[in-house]
Every structure is written in C-alpha cells, then in structure tokens.
Write an enzyme that holds these catalytic residues in place. Structure first.
Site, PDB file in Angstrom:
ATOM      1  N   ARG A 115       0.822  -1.234   0.000  1.00 30.86           N
ATOM      2  CA  ARG A 115       0.000   0.000   0.000  1.00 30.86           C
ATOM      3  C   ARG A 115       0.850   1.276   0.000  1.00 30.86           C
ATOM      4  O   ARG A 115       0.431   2.338   0.455  1.00 30.86           O
ATOM      5  CB  ARG A 115      -0.946   0.051   1.199  1.00 30.86           C
ATOM      6  CG  ARG A 115      -1.989  -1.035   1.149  1.00 30.86           C
ATOM      7  CD  ARG A 115      -3.161  -0.683   2.025  1.00 30.86           C
ATOM      8  NE  ARG A 115      -4.113  -1.764   2.029  1.00 30.86           N
ATOM      9  CZ  ARG A 115      -4.026  -2.810   2.823  1.00 30.86           C
ATOM     10  NH1 ARG A 115      -3.057  -2.907   3.704  1.00 30.86           N
ATOM     11  NH2 ARG A 115      -4.924  -3.765   2.760  1.00 30.86           N
ATOM     12  N   LYS A 137       3.082  11.716 -11.447  1.00 30.24           N
ATOM     13  CA  LYS A 137       2.297  10.700 -12.155  1.00 30.24           C
ATOM     14  C   LYS A 137       3.165   9.462 -12.369  1.00 30.24           C
ATOM     15  O   LYS A 137       4.289   9.560 -12.881  1.00 30.24           O
ATOM     16  CB  LYS A 137       1.837  11.224 -13.520  1.00 30.24           C
ATOM     17  CG  LYS A 137       0.711  12.227 -13.410  1.00 30.24           C
ATOM     18  CD  LYS A 137      -0.110  12.299 -14.686  1.00 30.24           C
ATOM     19  CE  LYS A 137       0.533  13.087 -15.775  1.00 30.24           C
ATOM     20  NZ  LYS A 137      -0.239  13.128 -17.018  1.00 30.24           N
ATOM     21  N   GLU A 179       9.869  17.711 -25.889  1.00 30.96           N
ATOM     22  CA  GLU A 179       9.065  18.153 -24.735  1.00 30.96           C
ATOM     23  C   GLU A 179       9.554  19.513 -24.224  1.00 30.96           C
ATOM     24  O   GLU A 179       8.770  20.324 -23.760  1.00 30.96           O
ATOM     25  CB  GLU A 179       9.105  17.117 -23.603  1.00 30.96           C
ATOM     26  CG  GLU A 179       8.391  15.803 -23.905  1.00 30.96           C
ATOM     27  CD  GLU A 179       6.844  15.895 -23.911  1.00 30.96           C
ATOM     28  OE1 GLU A 179       6.279  16.951 -23.579  1.00 30.96           O
ATOM     29  OE2 GLU A 179       6.220  14.877 -24.279  1.00 30.96           O
ATOM     30  N   LYS A 212       7.338  23.348 -16.018  1.00 31.75           N
ATOM     31  CA  LYS A 212       6.392  22.248 -15.756  1.00 31.75           C
ATOM     32  C   LYS A 212       5.790  22.423 -14.354  1.00 31.75           C
ATOM     33  O   LYS A 212       4.590  22.218 -14.152  1.00 31.75           O
ATOM     34  CB  LYS A 212       7.098  20.892 -15.905  1.00 31.75           C
ATOM     35  CG  LYS A 212       6.161  19.759 -15.527  1.00 31.75           C
ATOM     36  CD  LYS A 212       6.137  18.565 -16.423  1.00 31.75           C
ATOM     37  CE  LYS A 212       4.953  17.665 -16.051  1.00 31.75           C
ATOM     38  NZ  LYS A 212       5.171  16.266 -16.252  1.00 31.75           N
ATOM     39  N   GLU A 222      -4.571  17.171 -12.673  1.00 28.77           N
ATOM     40  CA  GLU A 222      -4.869  17.241 -14.099  1.00 28.77           C
ATOM     41  C   GLU A 222      -6.355  17.392 -14.402  1.00 28.77           C
ATOM     42  O   GLU A 222      -6.940  16.634 -15.173  1.00 28.77           O
ATOM     43  CB  GLU A 222      -4.312  15.997 -14.815  1.00 28.77           C
ATOM     44  CG  GLU A 222      -4.122  16.249 -16.287  1.00 28.77           C
ATOM     45  CD  GLU A 222      -3.327  15.162 -16.986  1.00 28.77           C
ATOM     46  OE1 GLU A 222      -2.142  15.011 -16.651  1.00 28.77           O
ATOM     47  OE2 GLU A 222      -3.868  14.509 -17.851  1.00 28.77           O
ATOM     48  N   ARG A 226      -3.356  21.703 -16.406  1.00 30.27           N
ATOM     49  CA  ARG A 226      -2.312  20.748 -16.756  1.00 30.27           C
ATOM     50  C   ARG A 226      -2.586  20.074 -18.109  1.00 30.27           C
ATOM     51  O   ARG A 226      -1.679  19.530 -18.735  1.00 30.27           O
ATOM     52  CB  ARG A 226      -2.198  19.718 -15.623  1.00 30.27           C
ATOM     53  CG  ARG A 226      -0.823  19.107 -15.513  1.00 30.27           C
ATOM     54  CD  ARG A 226      -0.654  18.392 -14.206  1.00 30.27           C
ATOM     55  NE  ARG A 226       0.353  17.370 -14.310  1.00 30.27           N
ATOM     56  CZ  ARG A 226       0.728  16.594 -13.325  1.00 30.27           C
ATOM     57  NH1 ARG A 226       0.177  16.740 -12.128  1.00 30.27           N
ATOM     58  NH2 ARG A 226       1.654  15.682 -13.490  1.00 30.27           N
ATOM     59  N   ASN A 230      -0.663  18.793 -22.854  1.00 33.53           N
ATOM     60  CA  ASN A 230      -0.919  17.822 -23.923  1.00 33.53           C
ATOM     61  C   ASN A 230      -0.897  18.465 -25.305  1.00 33.53           C
ATOM     62  O   ASN A 230      -1.296  17.835 -26.287  1.00 33.53           O
ATOM     63  CB  ASN A 230      -2.268  17.130 -23.700  1.00 33.53           C
ATOM     64  CG  ASN A 230      -2.164  16.111 -22.591  1.00 33.53           C
ATOM     65  OD1 ASN A 230      -1.161  15.418 -22.465  1.00 33.53           O
ATOM     66  ND2 ASN A 230      -3.181  16.040 -21.757  1.00 33.53           N
ATOM     67  N   HIS A 233      -0.237  16.474 -28.469  1.00 25.80           N
ATOM     68  CA  HIS A 233      -0.357  15.061 -28.115  1.00 25.80           C
ATOM     69  C   HIS A 233      -1.555  14.359 -28.768  1.00 25.80           C
ATOM     70  O   HIS A 233      -1.581  13.138 -28.790  1.00 25.80           O
ATOM     71  CB  HIS A 233      -0.412  14.891 -26.595  1.00 25.80           C
ATOM     72  CG  HIS A 233       0.944  15.032 -25.947  1.00 25.80           C
ATOM     73  ND1 HIS A 233       1.710  16.160 -26.083  1.00 25.80           N
ATOM     74  CD2 HIS A 233       1.675  14.182 -25.172  1.00 25.80           C
ATOM     75  CE1 HIS A 233       2.842  16.002 -25.413  1.00 25.80           C
ATOM     76  NE2 HIS A 233       2.852  14.811 -24.861  1.00 25.80           N
ATOM     77  N   HIS A 237      -0.263  11.036 -29.979  1.00 23.83           N
ATOM     78  CA  HIS A 237      -0.670   9.731 -29.450  1.00 23.83           C
ATOM     79  C   HIS A 237      -1.228   8.841 -30.545  1.00 23.83           C
ATOM     80  O   HIS A 237      -1.011   7.621 -30.540  1.00 23.83           O
ATOM     81  CB  HIS A 237      -1.730   9.903 -28.347  1.00 23.83           C
ATOM     82  CG  HIS A 237      -1.145  10.367 -27.049  1.00 23.83           C
ATOM     83  ND1 HIS A 237      -1.856  11.096 -26.123  1.00 23.83           N
ATOM     84  CD2 HIS A 237       0.078  10.194 -26.513  1.00 23.83           C
ATOM     85  CE1 HIS A 237      -1.089  11.358 -25.087  1.00 23.83           C
ATOM     86  NE2 HIS A 237       0.096  10.826 -25.298  1.00 23.83           N
ATOM     87  N   HIS A 250       8.289   9.067 -28.948  1.00 26.34           N
ATOM     88  CA  HIS A 250       7.226   9.945 -28.464  1.00 26.34           C
ATOM     89  C   HIS A 250       7.463  11.402 -28.900  1.00 26.34           C
ATOM     90  O   HIS A 250       6.569  12.074 -29.410  1.00 26.34           O
ATOM     91  CB  HIS A 250       7.154   9.836 -26.939  1.00 26.34           C
ATOM     92  CG  HIS A 250       6.163  10.747 -26.305  1.00 26.34           C
ATOM     93  ND1 HIS A 250       4.811  10.565 -26.426  1.00 26.34           N
ATOM     94  CD2 HIS A 250       6.325  11.872 -25.553  1.00 26.34           C
ATOM     95  CE1 HIS A 250       4.173  11.531 -25.766  1.00 26.34           C
ATOM     96  NE2 HIS A 250       5.069  12.339 -25.233  1.00 26.34           N
TER      97      HIS A 250
END
Ligand SMILES: NC(=O)c1ccc[n+]([C@@H]2O[C@H](COP(=O)([O-])OP(=O)(O)OC[C@H]3O[C@@H](n4cnc5c(N)ncnc54)[C@H](O)[C@@H]3O)[C@@H](O)[C@H]2O)c1
Length: 338
Positions: A115, A137, A179, A212, A222, A226, A230, A233, A237, A250
């Site tokens: 946990r 994240k 990025e 960032k 998010e 935030r 993207n 993206h 993606h 990427h």
C-alpha cells in the site's frame, strides 16, 4: 547543487559530482539499505559511478530490460516479485535509476507495494529529467493502452544529475528536446531563445522543470490547466498508437502533432501563420520531423480513444501565439488540414 523547493518534494539539480546523493538518501533508508532499480543500458554505463557514491550503503540491485515493453503488467509483476524475494520491507526505500520507463514503473510499484513505500527518482534522460519525474504521475501500460494503470505518488526527492545526458544517443536526446520545445511554446519563449542560442543543457533543463512546475502547482490532479501540457499530443498519441509504439519516438510523434495543431489553428483562424516556419525550424534542428507519417486523416480514427475526448467532440489544444495556448472543442469533420 541547486534545489527547487516549489513542490511537495524537492528537486535537486547537480552538474558535476554525485557527492550530495548519499546524505540525501540516508535520511530515508531503513537499516542503511537501498533497493535500486535500473535498466540494463543505464546500468552498463553508469553503475560504477553510482555504486561508488553509495559505497556506504547496502545496495540491492534489480535490473530490467530497457524499453517500453518492461512497463506492462508482466514487467510490474516480475519487478514486484523480485523485490519481495530480495526481502524488501514496507520501511525500505526504492530508487528509480533510469529514464521515464524505469521512473514510471518503479513509481507505480512504490505506490502499490504494501500500500505504498518510499521512493526516490534519479532520472537519466532529457525526457525524464524535465517531464516524467516531475509531477507525481506514475503508471504502467495495460494491454494496448499506454499508462492505463496509474497513480499519483510523490517521490521523497528527484535527483537530476546533468552529466547523465552526455551518454544519451542523439535520437534519445532529441526525443526529450521535443518536450522542452513544447513547454517553451506553451509557456516560456525564453526557453526557445536559449535553445536557438545553443546555450548549455543545464540552462534549459532547469527552465523546463520550472515551467512544468508552474502547471502542476495550479492543477496537481490534471483537471484543468495541466491539460495544456498535452499540446501536440492528440495527433502525437494517434501516431504512436498506429505505429504500436515502435519505430517512432514519443518526441517525434508529438513534434508532428505540434505542426498539425498549428496548421489546424491557422485553418480555424486561431493561430498566427508566422509561427509555423519558426516552429518547423526549431523542431528540424533536432531532427524531430524526419519520420514520415503520411496523411493526417489516416490518424483521425485514433482520436476517439484520446483522453481529451468528450461528448461534444475532442478538447483540442491550439496555440494562438507563443505562450498562449487555447482549448477548443473540435468535431471530427473539422479536423482536416490536408
Ligand atoms: N509520468 C509522467 O508524467 C510521464 C510523462 C512523460 C512520459 N512518461 C513516460 O516516460 C517514458 C519514456 O521515457 P524516456 O524517453 O526516458 O524513455 P526510456 O526510459 O525508455 O529511455 C530511453 C532509452 O534511453 C536509455 N537511457 C536512459 N538513460 C540513459 C543515459 N543516461 N545514457 C544512455 N542511455 C540512456 C534507456 O535505456 C532507453 O533505451 C514513457 O513510458 C512515457 O509514457 C511519463
């Protein structure tokens, strides 16, 4: 060593020696033990230096194959099993030593094992130093989907050691630069100026991290601002999905996504036409548009799976001008620019 203290955990940036790492780690270890997880590439190149600096610790090492395929359920299973077999306890400290794959996977193990246990991130790629290690994240891929299982988990600290970037292949370095360029476009034109002036890596790594952080501070989970991260993206993606996350990086995929977003913005009378050549120039400096993607419309079917999809259409991120992103809901029939 420079420390950024704006998040709930510090980000230490070091540019010459690993001298400060032992005392930073010491505070969080149990029985002087550290469970280091790395990938085989990073370990082959950088283990000697790291082990030397950790000579006074009991270091338990677990290595994974390099690359995205280690970041799935099987990789999670194998890593967790191996750590338990090696006697990891709830009080122990995990250390992620590698790029975004290692950081995301180890962070997810740290979020779930017993946990939740403590972890520290030592990112070794441009992308992981300026992006994936910042913002809490963590996650793994599930079946075909990227980062489907995940959590928000703060590391105890992030240790950005700039000399690691010197051993990256040119393509991996450039991949991370996409990025950096993206964050410059949406939030800091001085970052783009630094890149064009070819200033030292340390200048733009620190600046990209700080930018960032600005987004995270306003929207940790998010829900809103935030999402602007993207930018590029949606198509990015889709390109990655269609290529099954193979062959194209990427950063290369989102670079095409950035160009597409600007072209669509021009068509929608949102974006400034002058921006297009400027952005082409900066992305081409890092060979980010070399991969041929074919026609944009081939990718539209993948937009439906995009996380930004809502009932009315897709929440598309445009760039009105540099430092000025804007979200507009777009319907499928309005997406063509070919
Ligand atoms: N958590 C987040 O917020 C977030 C954000 C962006 C991306 N990501 C994730 O990050 C991952 C991509 O990260 P990445 O681009 O760092 O990829 P990566 O971890 O696969 O590293 C790229 C390659 O570079 C090698 N490498 C790493 N450091 C090196 C060094 N110093 N010298 C030489 N080689 C080195 C690795 O072994 C690997 O082969 C993806 O899984 C993506 O989903 C997460």
């Amino acid at each position: 060593m420079k420390t950024i203290n704006e998040l709930s955990y510090p980000i230490h940036i070091e540019d010459s020696k690993l001298n400060n790492l032992p005392k930073l780690l010491k505070k969080y270890t149990y029985k002087n033990r550290v469970y280091v997880v790395s990938d085989l590439n990073v370990w082959n190149i950088h283990s000697k230096n790291l082990l030397d600096s950790l000579r006074n610790f009991d270091v338990v090492v677990t290595l994974i194959e390099a690359g995205e395929k280690s970041k799935g359920l099987d990789g999670f299973n194998e890593l967790t099993k191996s750590l338990i077999e090696k006697g990891i306890l709830r009080e122990d400290l995990l250390v992620a030593f590698g790029g975004g794959v290692v950081g995301d996977l180890v962070g997810f193990v740290a979020a779930t094992l017993y946990r939740g246990i403590k972890y520290v991130n030592i990112p070794t790629t441009v992308l992981s130093q300026i992006d994936s290690s910042i913002g809490s994240k963590v996650g793994i891929n599930f079946h075909e989907g990227k980062n489907i299982l995940g959590s928000f988990k703060d590391p105890k600290f992030v240790y950005v050691f700039l000399p690691y970037l010197e051993t990256l292949s040119r393509r991996e370095f450039n991949n991370g630069m996409a990025e950096v360029i993206k964050i410059g476009l949406i939030s800091d034109k001085t970052l783009l100026e630094d890149i064009l002036l070819e200033l030292d890596t340390k200048v733009f790594v620190e600046k990209a991290i700080k930018n960032k952080i600005k987004f995270i501070l306003e929207d940790k989970f998010e829900n809103n601002k935030r999402k602007l991260l993207n930018f590029g993206h949606t198509l990015g993606h889709a390109i990655e999905s269609m290529n099954k996350y193979e062959n194209i990086k990427h950063g290369e995929a989102i670079s095409h996504g950035i160009i597409y977003a600007i072209k669509l913005g021009i068509k929608e009378k949102i974006s400034d036409v002058k921006m297009l050549n400027y952005v082409y120039d900066i992305l081409n400096r890092f060979e980010l548009l070399n991969f041929k993607i074919g026609e944009y419309k081939e990718y539209f079917k993948y937009f439906k799976r995009d996380k930004k999809q809502i009932k009315e259409g897709i929440q598309f991120i445009f760039l009105k001008s540099i430092e000025n992103p804007k979200v507009k809901v777009m319907r499928g029939k309005d997406l063509n620019v070919d």
